[in-house]
Design an enzyme around this catalytic site. Structure first.
Site, PDB file in Angstrom:
ATOM      1  N   GLY A   1       1.037  -1.122   0.248  1.00 57.65           N
ATOM      2  CA  GLY A   1      -0.141   0.014  -0.160  1.00 57.65           C
ATOM      3  C   GLY A   1       0.888   1.260  -0.016  1.00 57.65           C
ATOM      4  O   GLY A   1       1.822   1.177   0.762  1.00 57.65           O
TER       5      GLY A   1
ATOM      6  N   ARG B   1       1.279  -5.301  -5.343  1.00 60.01           N
ATOM      7  CA  ARG B   1       1.151  -6.489  -4.911  1.00 60.01           C
ATOM      8  C   ARG B   1       1.396  -7.631  -5.677  1.00 60.01           C
ATOM      9  O   ARG B   1       0.861  -7.728  -6.649  1.00 60.01           O
ATOM     10  CB  ARG B   1      -0.155  -6.536  -4.017  1.00 60.01           C
ATOM     11  CG  ARG B   1      -0.433  -5.318  -2.943  1.00 60.01           C
ATOM     12  CD  ARG B   1      -1.388  -5.636  -1.960  1.00 60.01           C
ATOM     13  NE  ARG B   1      -1.277  -5.072  -0.876  1.00 60.01           N
ATOM     14  CZ  ARG B   1      -2.242  -3.858  -0.575  1.00 60.01           C
ATOM     15  NH1 ARG B   1      -2.959  -3.702  -1.506  1.00 60.01           N
ATOM     16  NH2 ARG B   1      -1.721  -3.105   0.404  1.00 60.01           N
TER      17      ARG B   1
ATOM     18  N   ASP C   1       4.856  -4.135   6.056  1.00 63.06           N
ATOM     19  CA  ASP C   1       5.418  -5.297   6.887  1.00 63.06           C
ATOM     20  C   ASP C   1       5.549  -6.428   5.677  1.00 63.06           C
ATOM     21  O   ASP C   1       6.522  -7.184   5.546  1.00 63.06           O
ATOM     22  CB  ASP C   1       4.732  -5.959   8.031  1.00 63.06           C
ATOM     23  CG  ASP C   1       3.185  -6.014   7.748  1.00 63.06           C
ATOM     24  OD1 ASP C   1       2.788  -5.401   6.858  1.00 63.06           O
ATOM     25  OD2 ASP C   1       2.452  -6.449   8.512  1.00 63.06           O
TER      26      ASP C   1
ATOM     27  N   THR D   1       4.390   3.171   5.424  1.00 61.08           N
ATOM     28  CA  THR D   1       2.810   2.899   5.406  1.00 61.08           C
ATOM     29  C   THR D   1       1.994   3.615   6.324  1.00 61.08           C
ATOM     30  O   THR D   1       2.710   4.092   7.380  1.00 61.08           O
ATOM     31  CB  THR D   1       2.829   1.244   6.079  1.00 61.08           C
ATOM     32  OG1 THR D   1       1.250   1.046   6.621  1.00 61.08           O
ATOM     33  CG2 THR D   1       3.646   1.077   7.401  1.00 61.08           C
TER      34      THR D   1
ATOM     35  N   ASP E   1      -0.200   2.713   8.215  1.00 62.81           N
ATOM     36  CA  ASP E   1      -0.827   2.170   9.474  1.00 62.81           C
ATOM     37  C   ASP E   1       0.092   2.193  10.630  1.00 62.81           C
ATOM     38  O   ASP E   1      -0.471   1.681  11.737  1.00 62.81           O
ATOM     39  CB  ASP E   1      -0.851   0.488   8.945  1.00 62.81           C
ATOM     40  CG  ASP E   1      -1.762   0.160   7.741  1.00 62.81           C
ATOM     41  OD1 ASP E   1      -2.568   1.055   7.537  1.00 62.81           O
ATOM     42  OD2 ASP E   1      -1.539  -0.981   7.254  1.00 62.81           O
TER      43      ASP E   1
ATOM     44  N   ASP F   1       2.331   0.159  11.808  1.00 63.44           N
ATOM     45  CA  ASP F   1       2.341  -1.208  12.357  1.00 63.44           C
ATOM     46  C   ASP F   1       3.570  -2.072  12.460  1.00 63.44           C
ATOM     47  O   ASP F   1       3.826  -3.002  12.529  1.00 63.44           O
ATOM     48  CB  ASP F   1       1.155  -2.091  11.822  1.00 63.44           C
ATOM     49  CG  ASP F   1       1.542  -2.116  10.211  1.00 63.44           C
ATOM     50  OD1 ASP F   1       2.399  -1.291   9.732  1.00 63.44           O
ATOM     51  OD2 ASP F   1       0.842  -3.054   9.501  1.00 63.44           O
TER      52      ASP F   1
ATOM     53  N   ARG G   1      -5.279  -1.591   8.920  1.00 64.35           N
ATOM     54  CA  ARG G   1      -5.394  -3.004   8.719  1.00 64.35           C
ATOM     55  C   ARG G   1      -5.462  -3.450   9.937  1.00 64.35           C
ATOM     56  O   ARG G   1      -6.528  -3.502  10.900  1.00 64.35           O
ATOM     57  CB  ARG G   1      -3.827  -3.499   8.154  1.00 64.35           C
ATOM     58  CG  ARG G   1      -4.210  -4.783   7.453  1.00 64.35           C
ATOM     59  CD  ARG G   1      -2.870  -5.085   6.702  1.00 64.35           C
ATOM     60  NE  ARG G   1      -2.928  -4.831   5.193  1.00 64.35           N
ATOM     61  CZ  ARG G   1      -1.939  -5.028   4.523  1.00 64.35           C
ATOM     62  NH1 ARG G   1      -0.867  -5.919   4.805  1.00 64.35           N
ATOM     63  NH2 ARG G   1      -1.946  -4.437   3.168  1.00 64.35           N
TER      64      ARG G   1
HETATM   65  P1  ADP Z   1       2.567  -3.792   2.954  1.00 59.28           P
HETATM   66  O1  ADP Z   1       4.142  -3.740   2.420  1.00 59.28           O
HETATM   67  O2  ADP Z   1       2.049  -2.575   2.709  1.00 59.28           O
HETATM   68  O3  ADP Z   1       2.520  -4.450   3.946  1.00 59.28           O
HETATM   69  P2  ADP Z   1       1.907  -6.295   1.153  1.00 59.28           P
HETATM   70  O4  ADP Z   1       1.230  -7.114   2.536  1.00 59.28           O
HETATM   71  O5  ADP Z   1       0.690  -6.418   0.314  1.00 59.28           O
HETATM   72  O6  ADP Z   1       1.954  -4.797   1.706  1.00 59.28           O
HETATM   73  O7  ADP Z   1       3.199  -6.734   0.925  1.00 59.28           O
HETATM   74  C1  ADP Z   1       3.743  -6.161  -0.530  1.00 59.28           C
HETATM   75  C2  ADP Z   1       4.203  -7.266  -1.225  1.00 59.28           C
HETATM   76  O8  ADP Z   1       5.567  -7.990  -0.455  1.00 59.28           O
HETATM   77  C3  ADP Z   1       3.576  -8.592  -1.714  1.00 59.28           C
HETATM   78  O9  ADP Z   1       2.658  -8.397  -2.769  1.00 59.28           O
HETATM   79  C4  ADP Z   1       4.630  -9.478  -1.966  1.00 59.28           C
HETATM   80  O10 ADP Z   1       5.245  -9.259  -3.157  1.00 59.28           O
HETATM   81  C5  ADP Z   1       5.689  -9.013  -0.872  1.00 59.28           C
HETATM   82  N1  ADP Z   1       5.535  -9.815   0.316  1.00 59.28           N
HETATM   83  C6  ADP Z   1       4.608 -10.063   1.160  1.00 59.28           C
HETATM   84  N2  ADP Z   1       4.942 -11.036   2.184  1.00 59.28           N
HETATM   85  C7  ADP Z   1       5.762 -11.777   1.576  1.00 59.28           C
HETATM   86  C8  ADP Z   1       6.547 -12.840   2.208  1.00 59.28           C
HETATM   87  N3  ADP Z   1       6.037 -13.684   3.079  1.00 59.28           N
HETATM   88  N4  ADP Z   1       7.590 -13.520   1.257  1.00 59.28           N
HETATM   89  C9  ADP Z   1       7.970 -12.600   0.323  1.00 59.28           C
HETATM   90  N5  ADP Z   1       7.623 -11.560  -0.116  1.00 59.28           N
HETATM   91  C10 ADP Z   1       6.408 -11.174   0.611  1.00 59.28           C
HETATM   92  O1  F6P Z   2      -1.550  -1.006   4.549  1.00 62.37           O
HETATM   93  C1  F6P Z   2      -2.256   0.182   4.150  1.00 62.37           C
HETATM   94  C2  F6P Z   2      -3.770  -0.101   4.019  1.00 62.37           C
HETATM   95  O2  F6P Z   2      -4.310   1.260   3.651  1.00 62.37           O
HETATM   96  C3  F6P Z   2      -4.506  -0.597   5.108  1.00 62.37           C
HETATM   97  O3  F6P Z   2      -4.745   0.404   6.135  1.00 62.37           O
HETATM   98  C4  F6P Z   2      -5.726  -1.117   4.530  1.00 62.37           C
HETATM   99  O4  F6P Z   2      -6.450  -2.247   5.163  1.00 62.37           O
HETATM  100  C5  F6P Z   2      -5.360  -1.523   3.229  1.00 62.37           C
HETATM  101  O5  F6P Z   2      -3.807  -0.989   2.946  1.00 62.37           O
HETATM  102  C6  F6P Z   2      -6.104  -1.231   1.972  1.00 62.37           C
HETATM  103  O6  F6P Z   2      -5.693  -1.926   0.960  1.00 62.37           O
HETATM  104  P1  F6P Z   2      -6.206  -1.639  -0.648  1.00 62.37           P
HETATM  105  O7  F6P Z   2      -5.690  -0.097  -1.132  1.00 62.37           O
HETATM  106  O8  F6P Z   2      -5.726  -2.602  -1.214  1.00 62.37           O
HETATM  107  O9  F6P Z   2      -7.703  -1.807  -0.478  1.00 62.37           O
END
Ligand code: ADP
Ligand code: F6P
Length: 322
Positions: A14, A75, A106, A128, A130, A132, A174
């Site tokens: 995000g 993602r 994360d 982010t 969040d 978090d 989240r």
């Molecule tokens: P954020 O970084 O905002 O928490 P996501 O959880 O969607 O967002 O993670 C972003 C991208 O990071 C995912 O689409 C994926 O490509 C990569 N990613 C997430 N978790 C893992 C994992 N356990 N191992 C490897 N890559 C990951």
């Molecule tokens: O991690 C950032 C965030 O905006 C969260 O607060 C929310 O739950 C999520 O991403 C929303 O994701 P998307 O933009 O895919 O709807």
């Protein structure tokens, strides 16, 4: 003598306000220190597609004030697999890139951790809304998101007061309640519902009735998306208290717009710091700010730790909201 000559930077997951400011800092600091710097388009997806371009001083001009990310974000499911991660590392090696800065949340840190274990020198920056991520007091974008929520609640409060209504404001985060907590505290919300603290809507409704009987003209309930749906809270509160309620789901407006000065400064400090850490030979770290000081923590530790909720701050918000 630097241990890296060529680095890449990507934004992932995000987006958040201040990602552009962080990107600008990484690029300009890298160039200042004589490195080659590449921007990866669309996070890990772009890495797998070998979608990289060289960045110069002007590639990051006029972006410090812009929300979103000029590198785009994504993602990427494929990168969650060991094969995908190996391919990502191979793409970087084939281009002679020895360091990677990942700006994200994360999930993105998990990806950076995997690349680090495959021998790529990585640095994570907490991008982010969040808030978090553990081992940093604040993440890039959080201050702006909270400010947006507070501004919205100011407006909602005006009309709720006129109509003597209760207002339920659902915010993002989240699984983390920090946006709700800090925005609730800053806007004088009567109730803050977060996933980290158990709550009883009967008690909330009774308190609201007492408050109205004691002369309150409105009631603001901030609910974190990880705690409950605003609509469900509204139905139950109205049923129990008989007080009319309205729901506002703030949604993605929390993630856009110009970053606050605090987020820009945070992004600038962290971006420059990440580059200097790579130059100093560090890798596999997440950068953060703790009590004003720039810090690094093993990204492996960061990804395996849950951020602690600030219960003192939560209690303060409750004390001040009577
Ligand atoms: P954020 O970084 O905002 O928490 P996501 O959880 O969607 O967002 O993670 C972003 C991208 O990071 C995912 O689409 C994926 O490509 C990569 N990613 C997430 N978790 C893992 C994992 N356990 N191992 C490897 N890559 C990951
Ligand atoms: O991690 C950032 C965030 O905006 C969260 O607060 C929310 O739950 C999520 O991403 C929303 O994701 P998307 O933009 O895919 O709807």
């Amino acid at each position: 003598m630097t241990s890296v000559k060529s680095i890449a930077v990507l934004t992932s997951g995000g987006d958040s306000q201040g990602m552009n400011a962080a990107l600008r800092a990484v690029v300009r600091s890298g160039l200042f220190h004589g490195l080659e710097v590449y921007g990866v388009q669309r996070g890990y997806q772009g890495l797998l597609n070998d979608d990289l371009r060289p960045m110069d001083l002007r590639s990051v001009g006029d972006i410090i004030q812009r929300g979103g990310t000029i590198l785009q974000t994504a993602r990427c499911k494929e990168f969650m697999t060991p094969e995908g991660q190996q391919r990502g590392a191979d793409v970087l090696r084939a281009r002679g890139i020895d360091g990677l800065v990942v700006i994200g949340g994360d999930g993105s840190y998990q990806g950076a951790n995997k690349l680090s274990k495959l021998g790529i020198k990585t640095m994570g920056l907490p991008g982010t809304i969040d808030n978090d991520i553990p081992f940093t007091d604040v993440t890039i974008g959080f201050d702006t998101a909270v400010s947006i929520v507070v501004d919205a609640i100011n407006k909602i409060r005006d009309t709720m007061s006129s109509h003597e209504r209760s207002s339920i404001v659902e915010v993002m985060g989240r699984h983390c309640g920090d946006i709700a907590l800090y925005a609730g505290l800053a806007s004088g919300a009567e109730t803050i519902l977060v996933p980290e603290v158990q709550f009883d809507l009967n008690e909330v409704a009774e308190r609201m009735k007492t408050n109205f009987a004691n002369g309150k003209r409105h009631s603001i309930i901030v609910v974190a998306e990880g705690a409950a749906k605003g609509d469900d809270v509204s139905k139950q509160i109205t049923e129990i208290s008989g007080i009319e309620a309205r729901v506002t789901v703030l949604g993605h407006i929390q993630r856009g717009g110009t970053p606050t000065a605090a987020d820009r400064i945070l992004a600038g400090r962290l971006g420059d710091f990440a580059v200097r850490q790579l130059i100093a030979g560090n890798s596999g770290k997440a950068c953060g700010v703790i009590k004003g000081e720039l810090t690094t923590t093993d990204i492996d530790v960061v990804t395996n730790t849950k951020k602690a909720f600030d219960t003192d701050m939560y209690d303060l918000a409750l004390r001040l909201s009577q």
